[in-house]
Design an enzyme around this catalytic site. Sequence first.
Site, PDB file in Angstrom:
ATOM      1  N   GLU A 123      -5.745 -10.903  -1.435  1.00 19.16           N
ATOM      2  CA  GLU A 123      -6.530 -10.719  -0.194  1.00 19.16           C
ATOM      3  C   GLU A 123      -8.030 -10.606  -0.477  1.00 19.16           C
ATOM      4  OE1 GLU A 123      -5.121  -7.423   2.217  1.00 19.16           O
ATOM      5  OE2 GLU A 123      -3.026  -7.821   1.740  1.00 19.16           O
ATOM      6  N   GLU A 137       0.820  -1.224   0.000  1.00 19.56           N
ATOM      7  CA  GLU A 137       0.000   0.000   0.000  1.00 19.56           C
ATOM      8  C   GLU A 137       0.851   1.271   0.000  1.00 19.56           C
ATOM      9  OE1 GLU A 137      -2.700  -0.584   3.315  1.00 19.56           O
ATOM     10  OE2 GLU A 137      -3.692  -2.262   2.327  1.00 19.56           O
ATOM     11  N   ASP A 173     -11.829 -10.486  -0.426  1.00 23.38           N
ATOM     12  CA  ASP A 173     -13.099 -10.640   0.287  1.00 23.38           C
ATOM     13  C   ASP A 173     -14.092  -9.684  -0.351  1.00 23.38           C
ATOM     14  OD1 ASP A 173     -12.204  -8.250   1.505  1.00 23.38           O
ATOM     15  OD2 ASP A 173     -11.868  -9.206   3.456  1.00 23.38           O
TER      16      ASP A 173
HETATM   17  C1  XIL Z   1      -6.003  -6.544   8.300  1.00 27.26           C
HETATM   18  C2  XIL Z   1      -6.292  -7.742   9.192  1.00 27.26           C
HETATM   19  O1  XIL Z   1      -7.181  -8.592   8.527  1.00 27.26           O
HETATM   20  C3  XIL Z   1      -6.878  -7.283  10.510  1.00 27.26           C
HETATM   21  O2  XIL Z   1      -7.027  -8.379  11.393  1.00 27.26           O
HETATM   22  C4  XIL Z   1      -5.996  -6.208  11.133  1.00 27.26           C
HETATM   23  O3  XIL Z   1      -6.605  -5.730  12.301  1.00 27.26           O
HETATM   24  C5  XIL Z   1      -5.767  -5.077  10.162  1.00 27.26           C
HETATM   25  O4  XIL Z   1      -5.213  -5.591   8.966  1.00 27.26           O
HETATM   26  N1  XIL Z   1      -4.759  -4.841   3.659  1.00 27.26           N
HETATM   27  C6  XIL Z   1      -3.722  -5.613   4.113  1.00 27.26           C
HETATM   28  C7  XIL Z   1      -3.933  -6.514   5.278  1.00 27.26           C
HETATM   29  O5  XIL Z   1      -2.652  -5.654   3.479  1.00 27.26           O
HETATM   30  O6  XIL Z   1      -2.772  -6.704   6.030  1.00 27.26           O
HETATM   31  C8  XIL Z   1      -5.058  -6.018   6.158  1.00 27.26           C
HETATM   32  O7  XIL Z   1      -5.295  -6.998   7.161  1.00 27.26           O
HETATM   33  C9  XIL Z   1      -6.283  -5.752   5.333  1.00 27.26           C
HETATM   34  C10 XIL Z   1      -6.025  -4.692   4.304  1.00 27.26           C
END
Ligand code: XIL
Length: 360
Positions: free
Chosen positions: A277, A169, A279
């Site tokens: 990632e 990011e 969802d």
């Molecule tokens: C999120 C986790 O799922 C949570 O449990 C934590 O509190 C915050 O981070 N982008 C990313 C991940 O690269 O590391 C993040 O994960 C979600 C967004």
Amino acid sequence: MKVSRVAAAGLLAAASLYSMLPAAGSPAPAAGSSSPDRPLRELAGRQLMIGTAVDHAAYTADATYRDRIRTEFNSITAENVMKWEVVEPERGKLDFSAADELMAAAKRNGQQVRGHTLVWHNQLPAWLTQGVESGEIDATELRSILRGHIIDEVSHFRGRIYQWDVANEVVDDNGQLRDSIWLRELGPGYIADAFRWAHQADPRAKLFLNDYNVEGISAKSDAYHALAKDLLRQRVPVHGFGAQGHYGVQYGFHSASEVAANLGRFEQLGLETAITEVDVRMIMPTDNVKLQAQAQGYSVLLQGCLLARRCNSFTVWGFTDKYSWVPGWFEGEGAANLLDENFAPKPAYRELQAVLTLSH
Ligand code: XIL
């Protein structure tokens, strides 16, 4: 592998047709001759790593959760326990114990591991952020702290991580380098440095840029394309581009062909690609229309990955609504995962099965 990528082109129409058939909640028909309960890792075969983020606390406490990770996935990502605030809560005291437990589980289960993540603006230890804020840690020291962190962590897992999200990011939604302590204190060169240090510590791991809102073509993904090109021109060891894939049904999705085209332009630079990632959240409560839309969101990302030539891993950010970061981060939203809170398959899970089956 090549053959199945070509065959994947033909699955686009079939899969979207398929997705119109089953109403959410009704038993979905098996696609082709596959049993509806063949696990994803079996359906993925050797063409794709199919992964999930793993919540370490849930892994420790919940046998059903553990079991399902073992049977459904051939790749895992630590959801939190490889992040800096967890591995170095006190300055100089490294703690890889939770991450090591997940590594051991992956080994037992015949799973590969994605490393997540090395340089990020979130989930940094308080000693670090406060030290920078108070001026106690100056830029020179910060650079050496970052170097130490990356070398220590990557060395700890050397040879056991197939893909590392090195820079997470680092671009904002306008396509500018993200304003963070890293950019402010160290300047834009910190990104190249991070990749060089990681490569030095584990020359075999594939090193990734990773971000959200970069699944399709946009100012943000354009900025990543320019960044990747620039890094490669400087011979920085960057090997991959990861699109996170955090979607919401209320925002709509890209088409699979747009996802494939976007990944394809990074592949043309010589990079691998991954969906890292996934969802697909919704405003609660759920209903059948939203659940069906959700299935479509998962579907376009998987199809986009399969249609791209070098997209070799597809990871969901948790697989059951029982353990999800979404309700805690997006007020009023939830139900973002493939299985419900009782581990029952949702239409999105059936859709991934169908797409994987059709892609062979
Ligand atoms: C999120 C986790 O799922 C949570 O449990 C934590 O509190 C915050 O981070 N982008 C990313 C991940 O690269 O590391 C993040 O994960 C979600 C967004």
